[in-house]
Design a protein around this motif. Sequence first.
Motif, PDB file in Angstrom:
ATOM      1  N   ASN A   1      25.292 -65.579  -2.237  1.00 51.85           N
ATOM      2  CA  ASN A   1      24.924 -64.601  -3.268  1.00 51.85           C
ATOM      3  C   ASN A   1      24.190 -63.380  -2.710  1.00 51.85           C
ATOM      4  N   ILE A   2      24.068 -63.321  -1.400  1.00 52.54           N
ATOM      5  CA  ILE A   2      23.353 -62.201  -0.778  1.00 52.54           C
ATOM      6  C   ILE A   2      24.309 -61.046  -0.506  1.00 52.54           C
ATOM      7  N   LYS A   3      23.836 -59.860  -0.826  1.00 53.85           N
ATOM      8  CA  LYS A   3      24.584 -58.645  -0.497  1.00 53.85           C
ATOM      9  C   LYS A   3      23.577 -57.619   0.005  1.00 53.85           C
TER      10      LYS A   3
ATOM     11  N   VAL B   1      24.296 -60.205  12.877  1.00 52.54           N
ATOM     12  CA  VAL B   1      23.793 -61.132  11.859  1.00 52.54           C
ATOM     13  C   VAL B   1      24.899 -61.497  10.869  1.00 52.54           C
ATOM     14  N   GLN B   2      25.738 -60.539  10.557  1.00 50.82           N
ATOM     15  CA  GLN B   2      26.860 -60.820   9.656  1.00 50.82           C
ATOM     16  C   GLN B   2      27.734 -61.935  10.228  1.00 50.82           C
ATOM     17  N   ARG B   3      27.970 -61.879  11.533  1.00 46.88           N
ATOM     18  CA  ARG B   3      28.761 -62.932  12.182  1.00 46.88           C
ATOM     19  C   ARG B   3      27.984 -64.248  12.222  1.00 46.88           C
ATOM     20  N   ALA B   4      26.694 -64.167  12.552  1.00 41.74           N
ATOM     21  CA  ALA B   4      25.883 -65.381  12.692  1.00 41.74           C
ATOM     22  C   ALA B   4      25.758 -66.138  11.373  1.00 41.74           C
ATOM     23  N   PHE B   5      25.647 -65.407  10.268  1.00 44.70           N
ATOM     24  CA  PHE B   5      25.481 -66.029   8.951  1.00 44.70           C
ATOM     25  C   PHE B   5      26.806 -66.150   8.191  1.00 44.70           C
TER      26      PHE B   5
ATOM     27  N   LEU C   1      28.681 -63.947   6.865  1.00 44.81           N
ATOM     28  CA  LEU C   1      28.713 -63.137   5.649  1.00 44.81           C
ATOM     29  C   LEU C   1      30.088 -62.479   5.519  1.00 44.81           C
ATOM     30  N   ARG C   2      30.590 -62.451   4.309  1.00 40.91           N
ATOM     31  CA  ARG C   2      31.882 -61.822   4.056  1.00 40.91           C
ATOM     32  C   ARG C   2      31.782 -60.303   4.245  1.00 40.91           C
ATOM     33  N   GLU C   3      32.920 -59.671   4.383  1.00 43.11           N
ATOM     34  CA  GLU C   3      32.940 -58.214   4.534  1.00 43.11           C
ATOM     35  C   GLU C   3      32.296 -57.524   3.338  1.00 43.11           C
ATOM     36  N   ASP C   4      32.517 -58.082   2.137  1.00 43.83           N
ATOM     37  CA  ASP C   4      31.978 -57.439   0.937  1.00 43.83           C
ATOM     38  C   ASP C   4      30.487 -57.714   0.729  1.00 43.83           C
ATOM     39  N   GLN C   5      29.877 -58.480   1.644  1.00 40.20           N
ATOM     40  CA  GLN C   5      28.442 -58.767   1.525  1.00 40.20           C
ATOM     41  C   GLN C   5      27.580 -57.788   2.312  1.00 40.20           C
ATOM     42  N   VAL C   6      28.208 -56.910   3.067  1.00 41.62           N
ATOM     43  CA  VAL C   6      27.468 -55.929   3.870  1.00 41.62           C
ATOM     44  C   VAL C   6      28.078 -54.545   3.658  1.00 41.62           C
ATOM     45  N   ILE C   7      27.241 -53.601   3.240  1.00 37.52           N
ATOM     46  CA  ILE C   7      27.675 -52.209   3.081  1.00 37.52           C
ATOM     47  C   ILE C   7      26.781 -51.337   3.955  1.00 37.52           C
ATOM     48  N   ILE C   8      27.385 -50.555   4.830  1.00 37.26           N
ATOM     49  CA  ILE C   8      26.619 -49.677   5.716  1.00 37.26           C
ATOM     50  C   ILE C   8      26.981 -48.231   5.418  1.00 37.26           C
ATOM     51  N   LYS C   9      25.975 -47.457   5.007  1.00 37.94           N
ATOM     52  CA  LYS C   9      26.166 -46.029   4.752  1.00 37.94           C
ATOM     53  C   LYS C   9      25.511 -45.241   5.886  1.00 37.94           C
ATOM     54  N   THR C  10      26.249 -44.339   6.490  1.00 34.10           N
ATOM     55  CA  THR C  10      25.712 -43.539   7.594  1.00 34.10           C
ATOM     56  C   THR C  10      25.600 -42.072   7.183  1.00 34.10           C
ATOM     57  N   GLY C  11      24.818 -41.327   7.958  1.00 34.98           N
ATOM     58  CA  GLY C  11      24.634 -39.907   7.673  1.00 34.98           C
ATOM     59  C   GLY C  11      23.787 -39.651   6.442  1.00 34.98           C
TER      60      GLY C  11
ATOM     61  N   ASP D   1      23.696 -50.426  -7.557  1.00 27.66           N
ATOM     62  CA  ASP D   1      24.804 -50.478  -8.518  1.00 27.66           C
ATOM     63  C   ASP D   1      25.986 -51.276  -7.969  1.00 27.66           C
ATOM     64  N   ALA D   2      26.105 -51.315  -6.642  1.00 28.16           N
ATOM     65  CA  ALA D   2      27.196 -52.067  -6.010  1.00 28.16           C
ATOM     66  C   ALA D   2      26.874 -53.554  -5.897  1.00 28.16           C
ATOM     67  N   GLY D   3      25.687 -53.944  -6.384  1.00 27.76           N
ATOM     68  CA  GLY D   3      25.325 -55.356  -6.397  1.00 27.76           C
ATOM     69  C   GLY D   3      24.484 -55.826  -5.230  1.00 27.76           C
ATOM     70  N   CYS D   4      23.963 -54.899  -4.438  1.00 29.46           N
ATOM     71  CA  CYS D   4      23.125 -55.300  -3.306  1.00 29.46           C
ATOM     72  C   CYS D   4      21.776 -55.811  -3.814  1.00 29.46           C
TER      73      CYS D   4
END
Length: 439
Positions: A56-58, A82-86, A88-98, A114-117
């Motif tokens: 349930n973590i995002k 950490v995403q690999r170690a735990f 976590l699905r692709e949809d559980q991590v969102i990275i915004k740059t810039g 709003d995206a559920g994080c």
Amino acid sequence: MKKKILAIFLVVAMVAALAVGLTACKKDDGKKDAKEITLPAYNVEEPDYSGIDFSNIKIGMLCLHDKNSTYDKNFIVAMEEVQRAFNLREDQVIIKTGIDENNECYDGAMDLVDAGCNIVFADSFGHEAHMLKAAKQAPKVLFAHATGTRAHTENLPNFVNAFASIYEGRFLAGVAAGLKLNEMIAAGKFTAEEAKMGYVGAYTYAEVVSGYTSFYLGAKSVCPTVTMDVTFTGRWYDETAEFNAANALINGKCKLISQHADSMGAPNACEAAGVPNVSYNGSTFDACPDTFIVSSRINWAPYYKYIIAKMAKAEGNDASKANVDKDWIGTIKTGSVVLTNVGGGAAAKGTVEKIVEVREKLVKGEINVFDTKTFTVKDKKLETYMANVNFEDDGTGKDNNKADTQVIDENGVFCESTHRSAPYFDVEIDGIKLLDRKY
């Protein structure tokens, strides 16, 4: 016919001999074929995260730049680890740059909500006010801010700061630099009195001052005559400015360069000039094999794991019930302060062994980076010092920079990152010359 065959044989032999000679020269140079020397990792005992339900973590990340910045790359790569170690699905991590240090950060944080994080992490100092604003709007979401200073005074249950004792890593990198200076002095390249380093900083903030001072003190611990010039670019990431700043220091007779700025500018300038370099946030060996010595960095993976596990175990994944440390400080022991492998083309002999030795003494408390016995201020020992630790609004949303906390203990040690996680060492010590200032 025999003479012709003999002549051909002699020509072939001469070519072969020349090739061998050139190969020998290449090997004797010791740089073109330089290898990285493995630095043994500190034996870290990681917490047991088995059996925790992370489904349930995002988590969302806001990064000032992208992977072209060594600083932001360090955060992003740790999250990917950490995403690999735990798992976590692709949809559980969102990275915004810039994401700039303005209202864009607030908007980005709220977009992640709003995206559920249920965790929002930001990596740059200037993000803090905007993260705080977002935290007040989403009380069940954990807002974790690296390098920030306000969590312990704002006292919101869902807003936290984190940093690491990177001054210890920079001290170790400084030891490597000092050994290199000693090697060059012994080789007759310059005298002990000419042992001057240069440092490219971004801003004249406590974080940068703490970093360059600890680096200098590490070098001074093995090369007592060393001095250092520091110049600032006024930006965290500006490759051209950092390249030019490094060149200016080199032209100012600095024999070795280090940095607290986020591009490859300074390392590239050093490689072009043949000047030894201690980089930051990751190895530059591949690009600069002839001049790279070592690099220190914060490993953010232990912190990511810590906050993700806390939120995963909290009732309803609610930040107000997660009990996350307000000011988390990573150390060598937690695996948060690390050094890269050592550059075999530039590092002095015995560098790895010395780093391991000093690292152990730091962990045991036998060495304190900011022990006031090891430096002076205007030729006097620093007996007492009030630091600006607690944020207090000056009426414009900025800190009034009031000195409010005594930070030198009864043993004469300046206790960095004790009263809060972010550095507050801003003392200008003897031996370091600031060529300019940028705030």
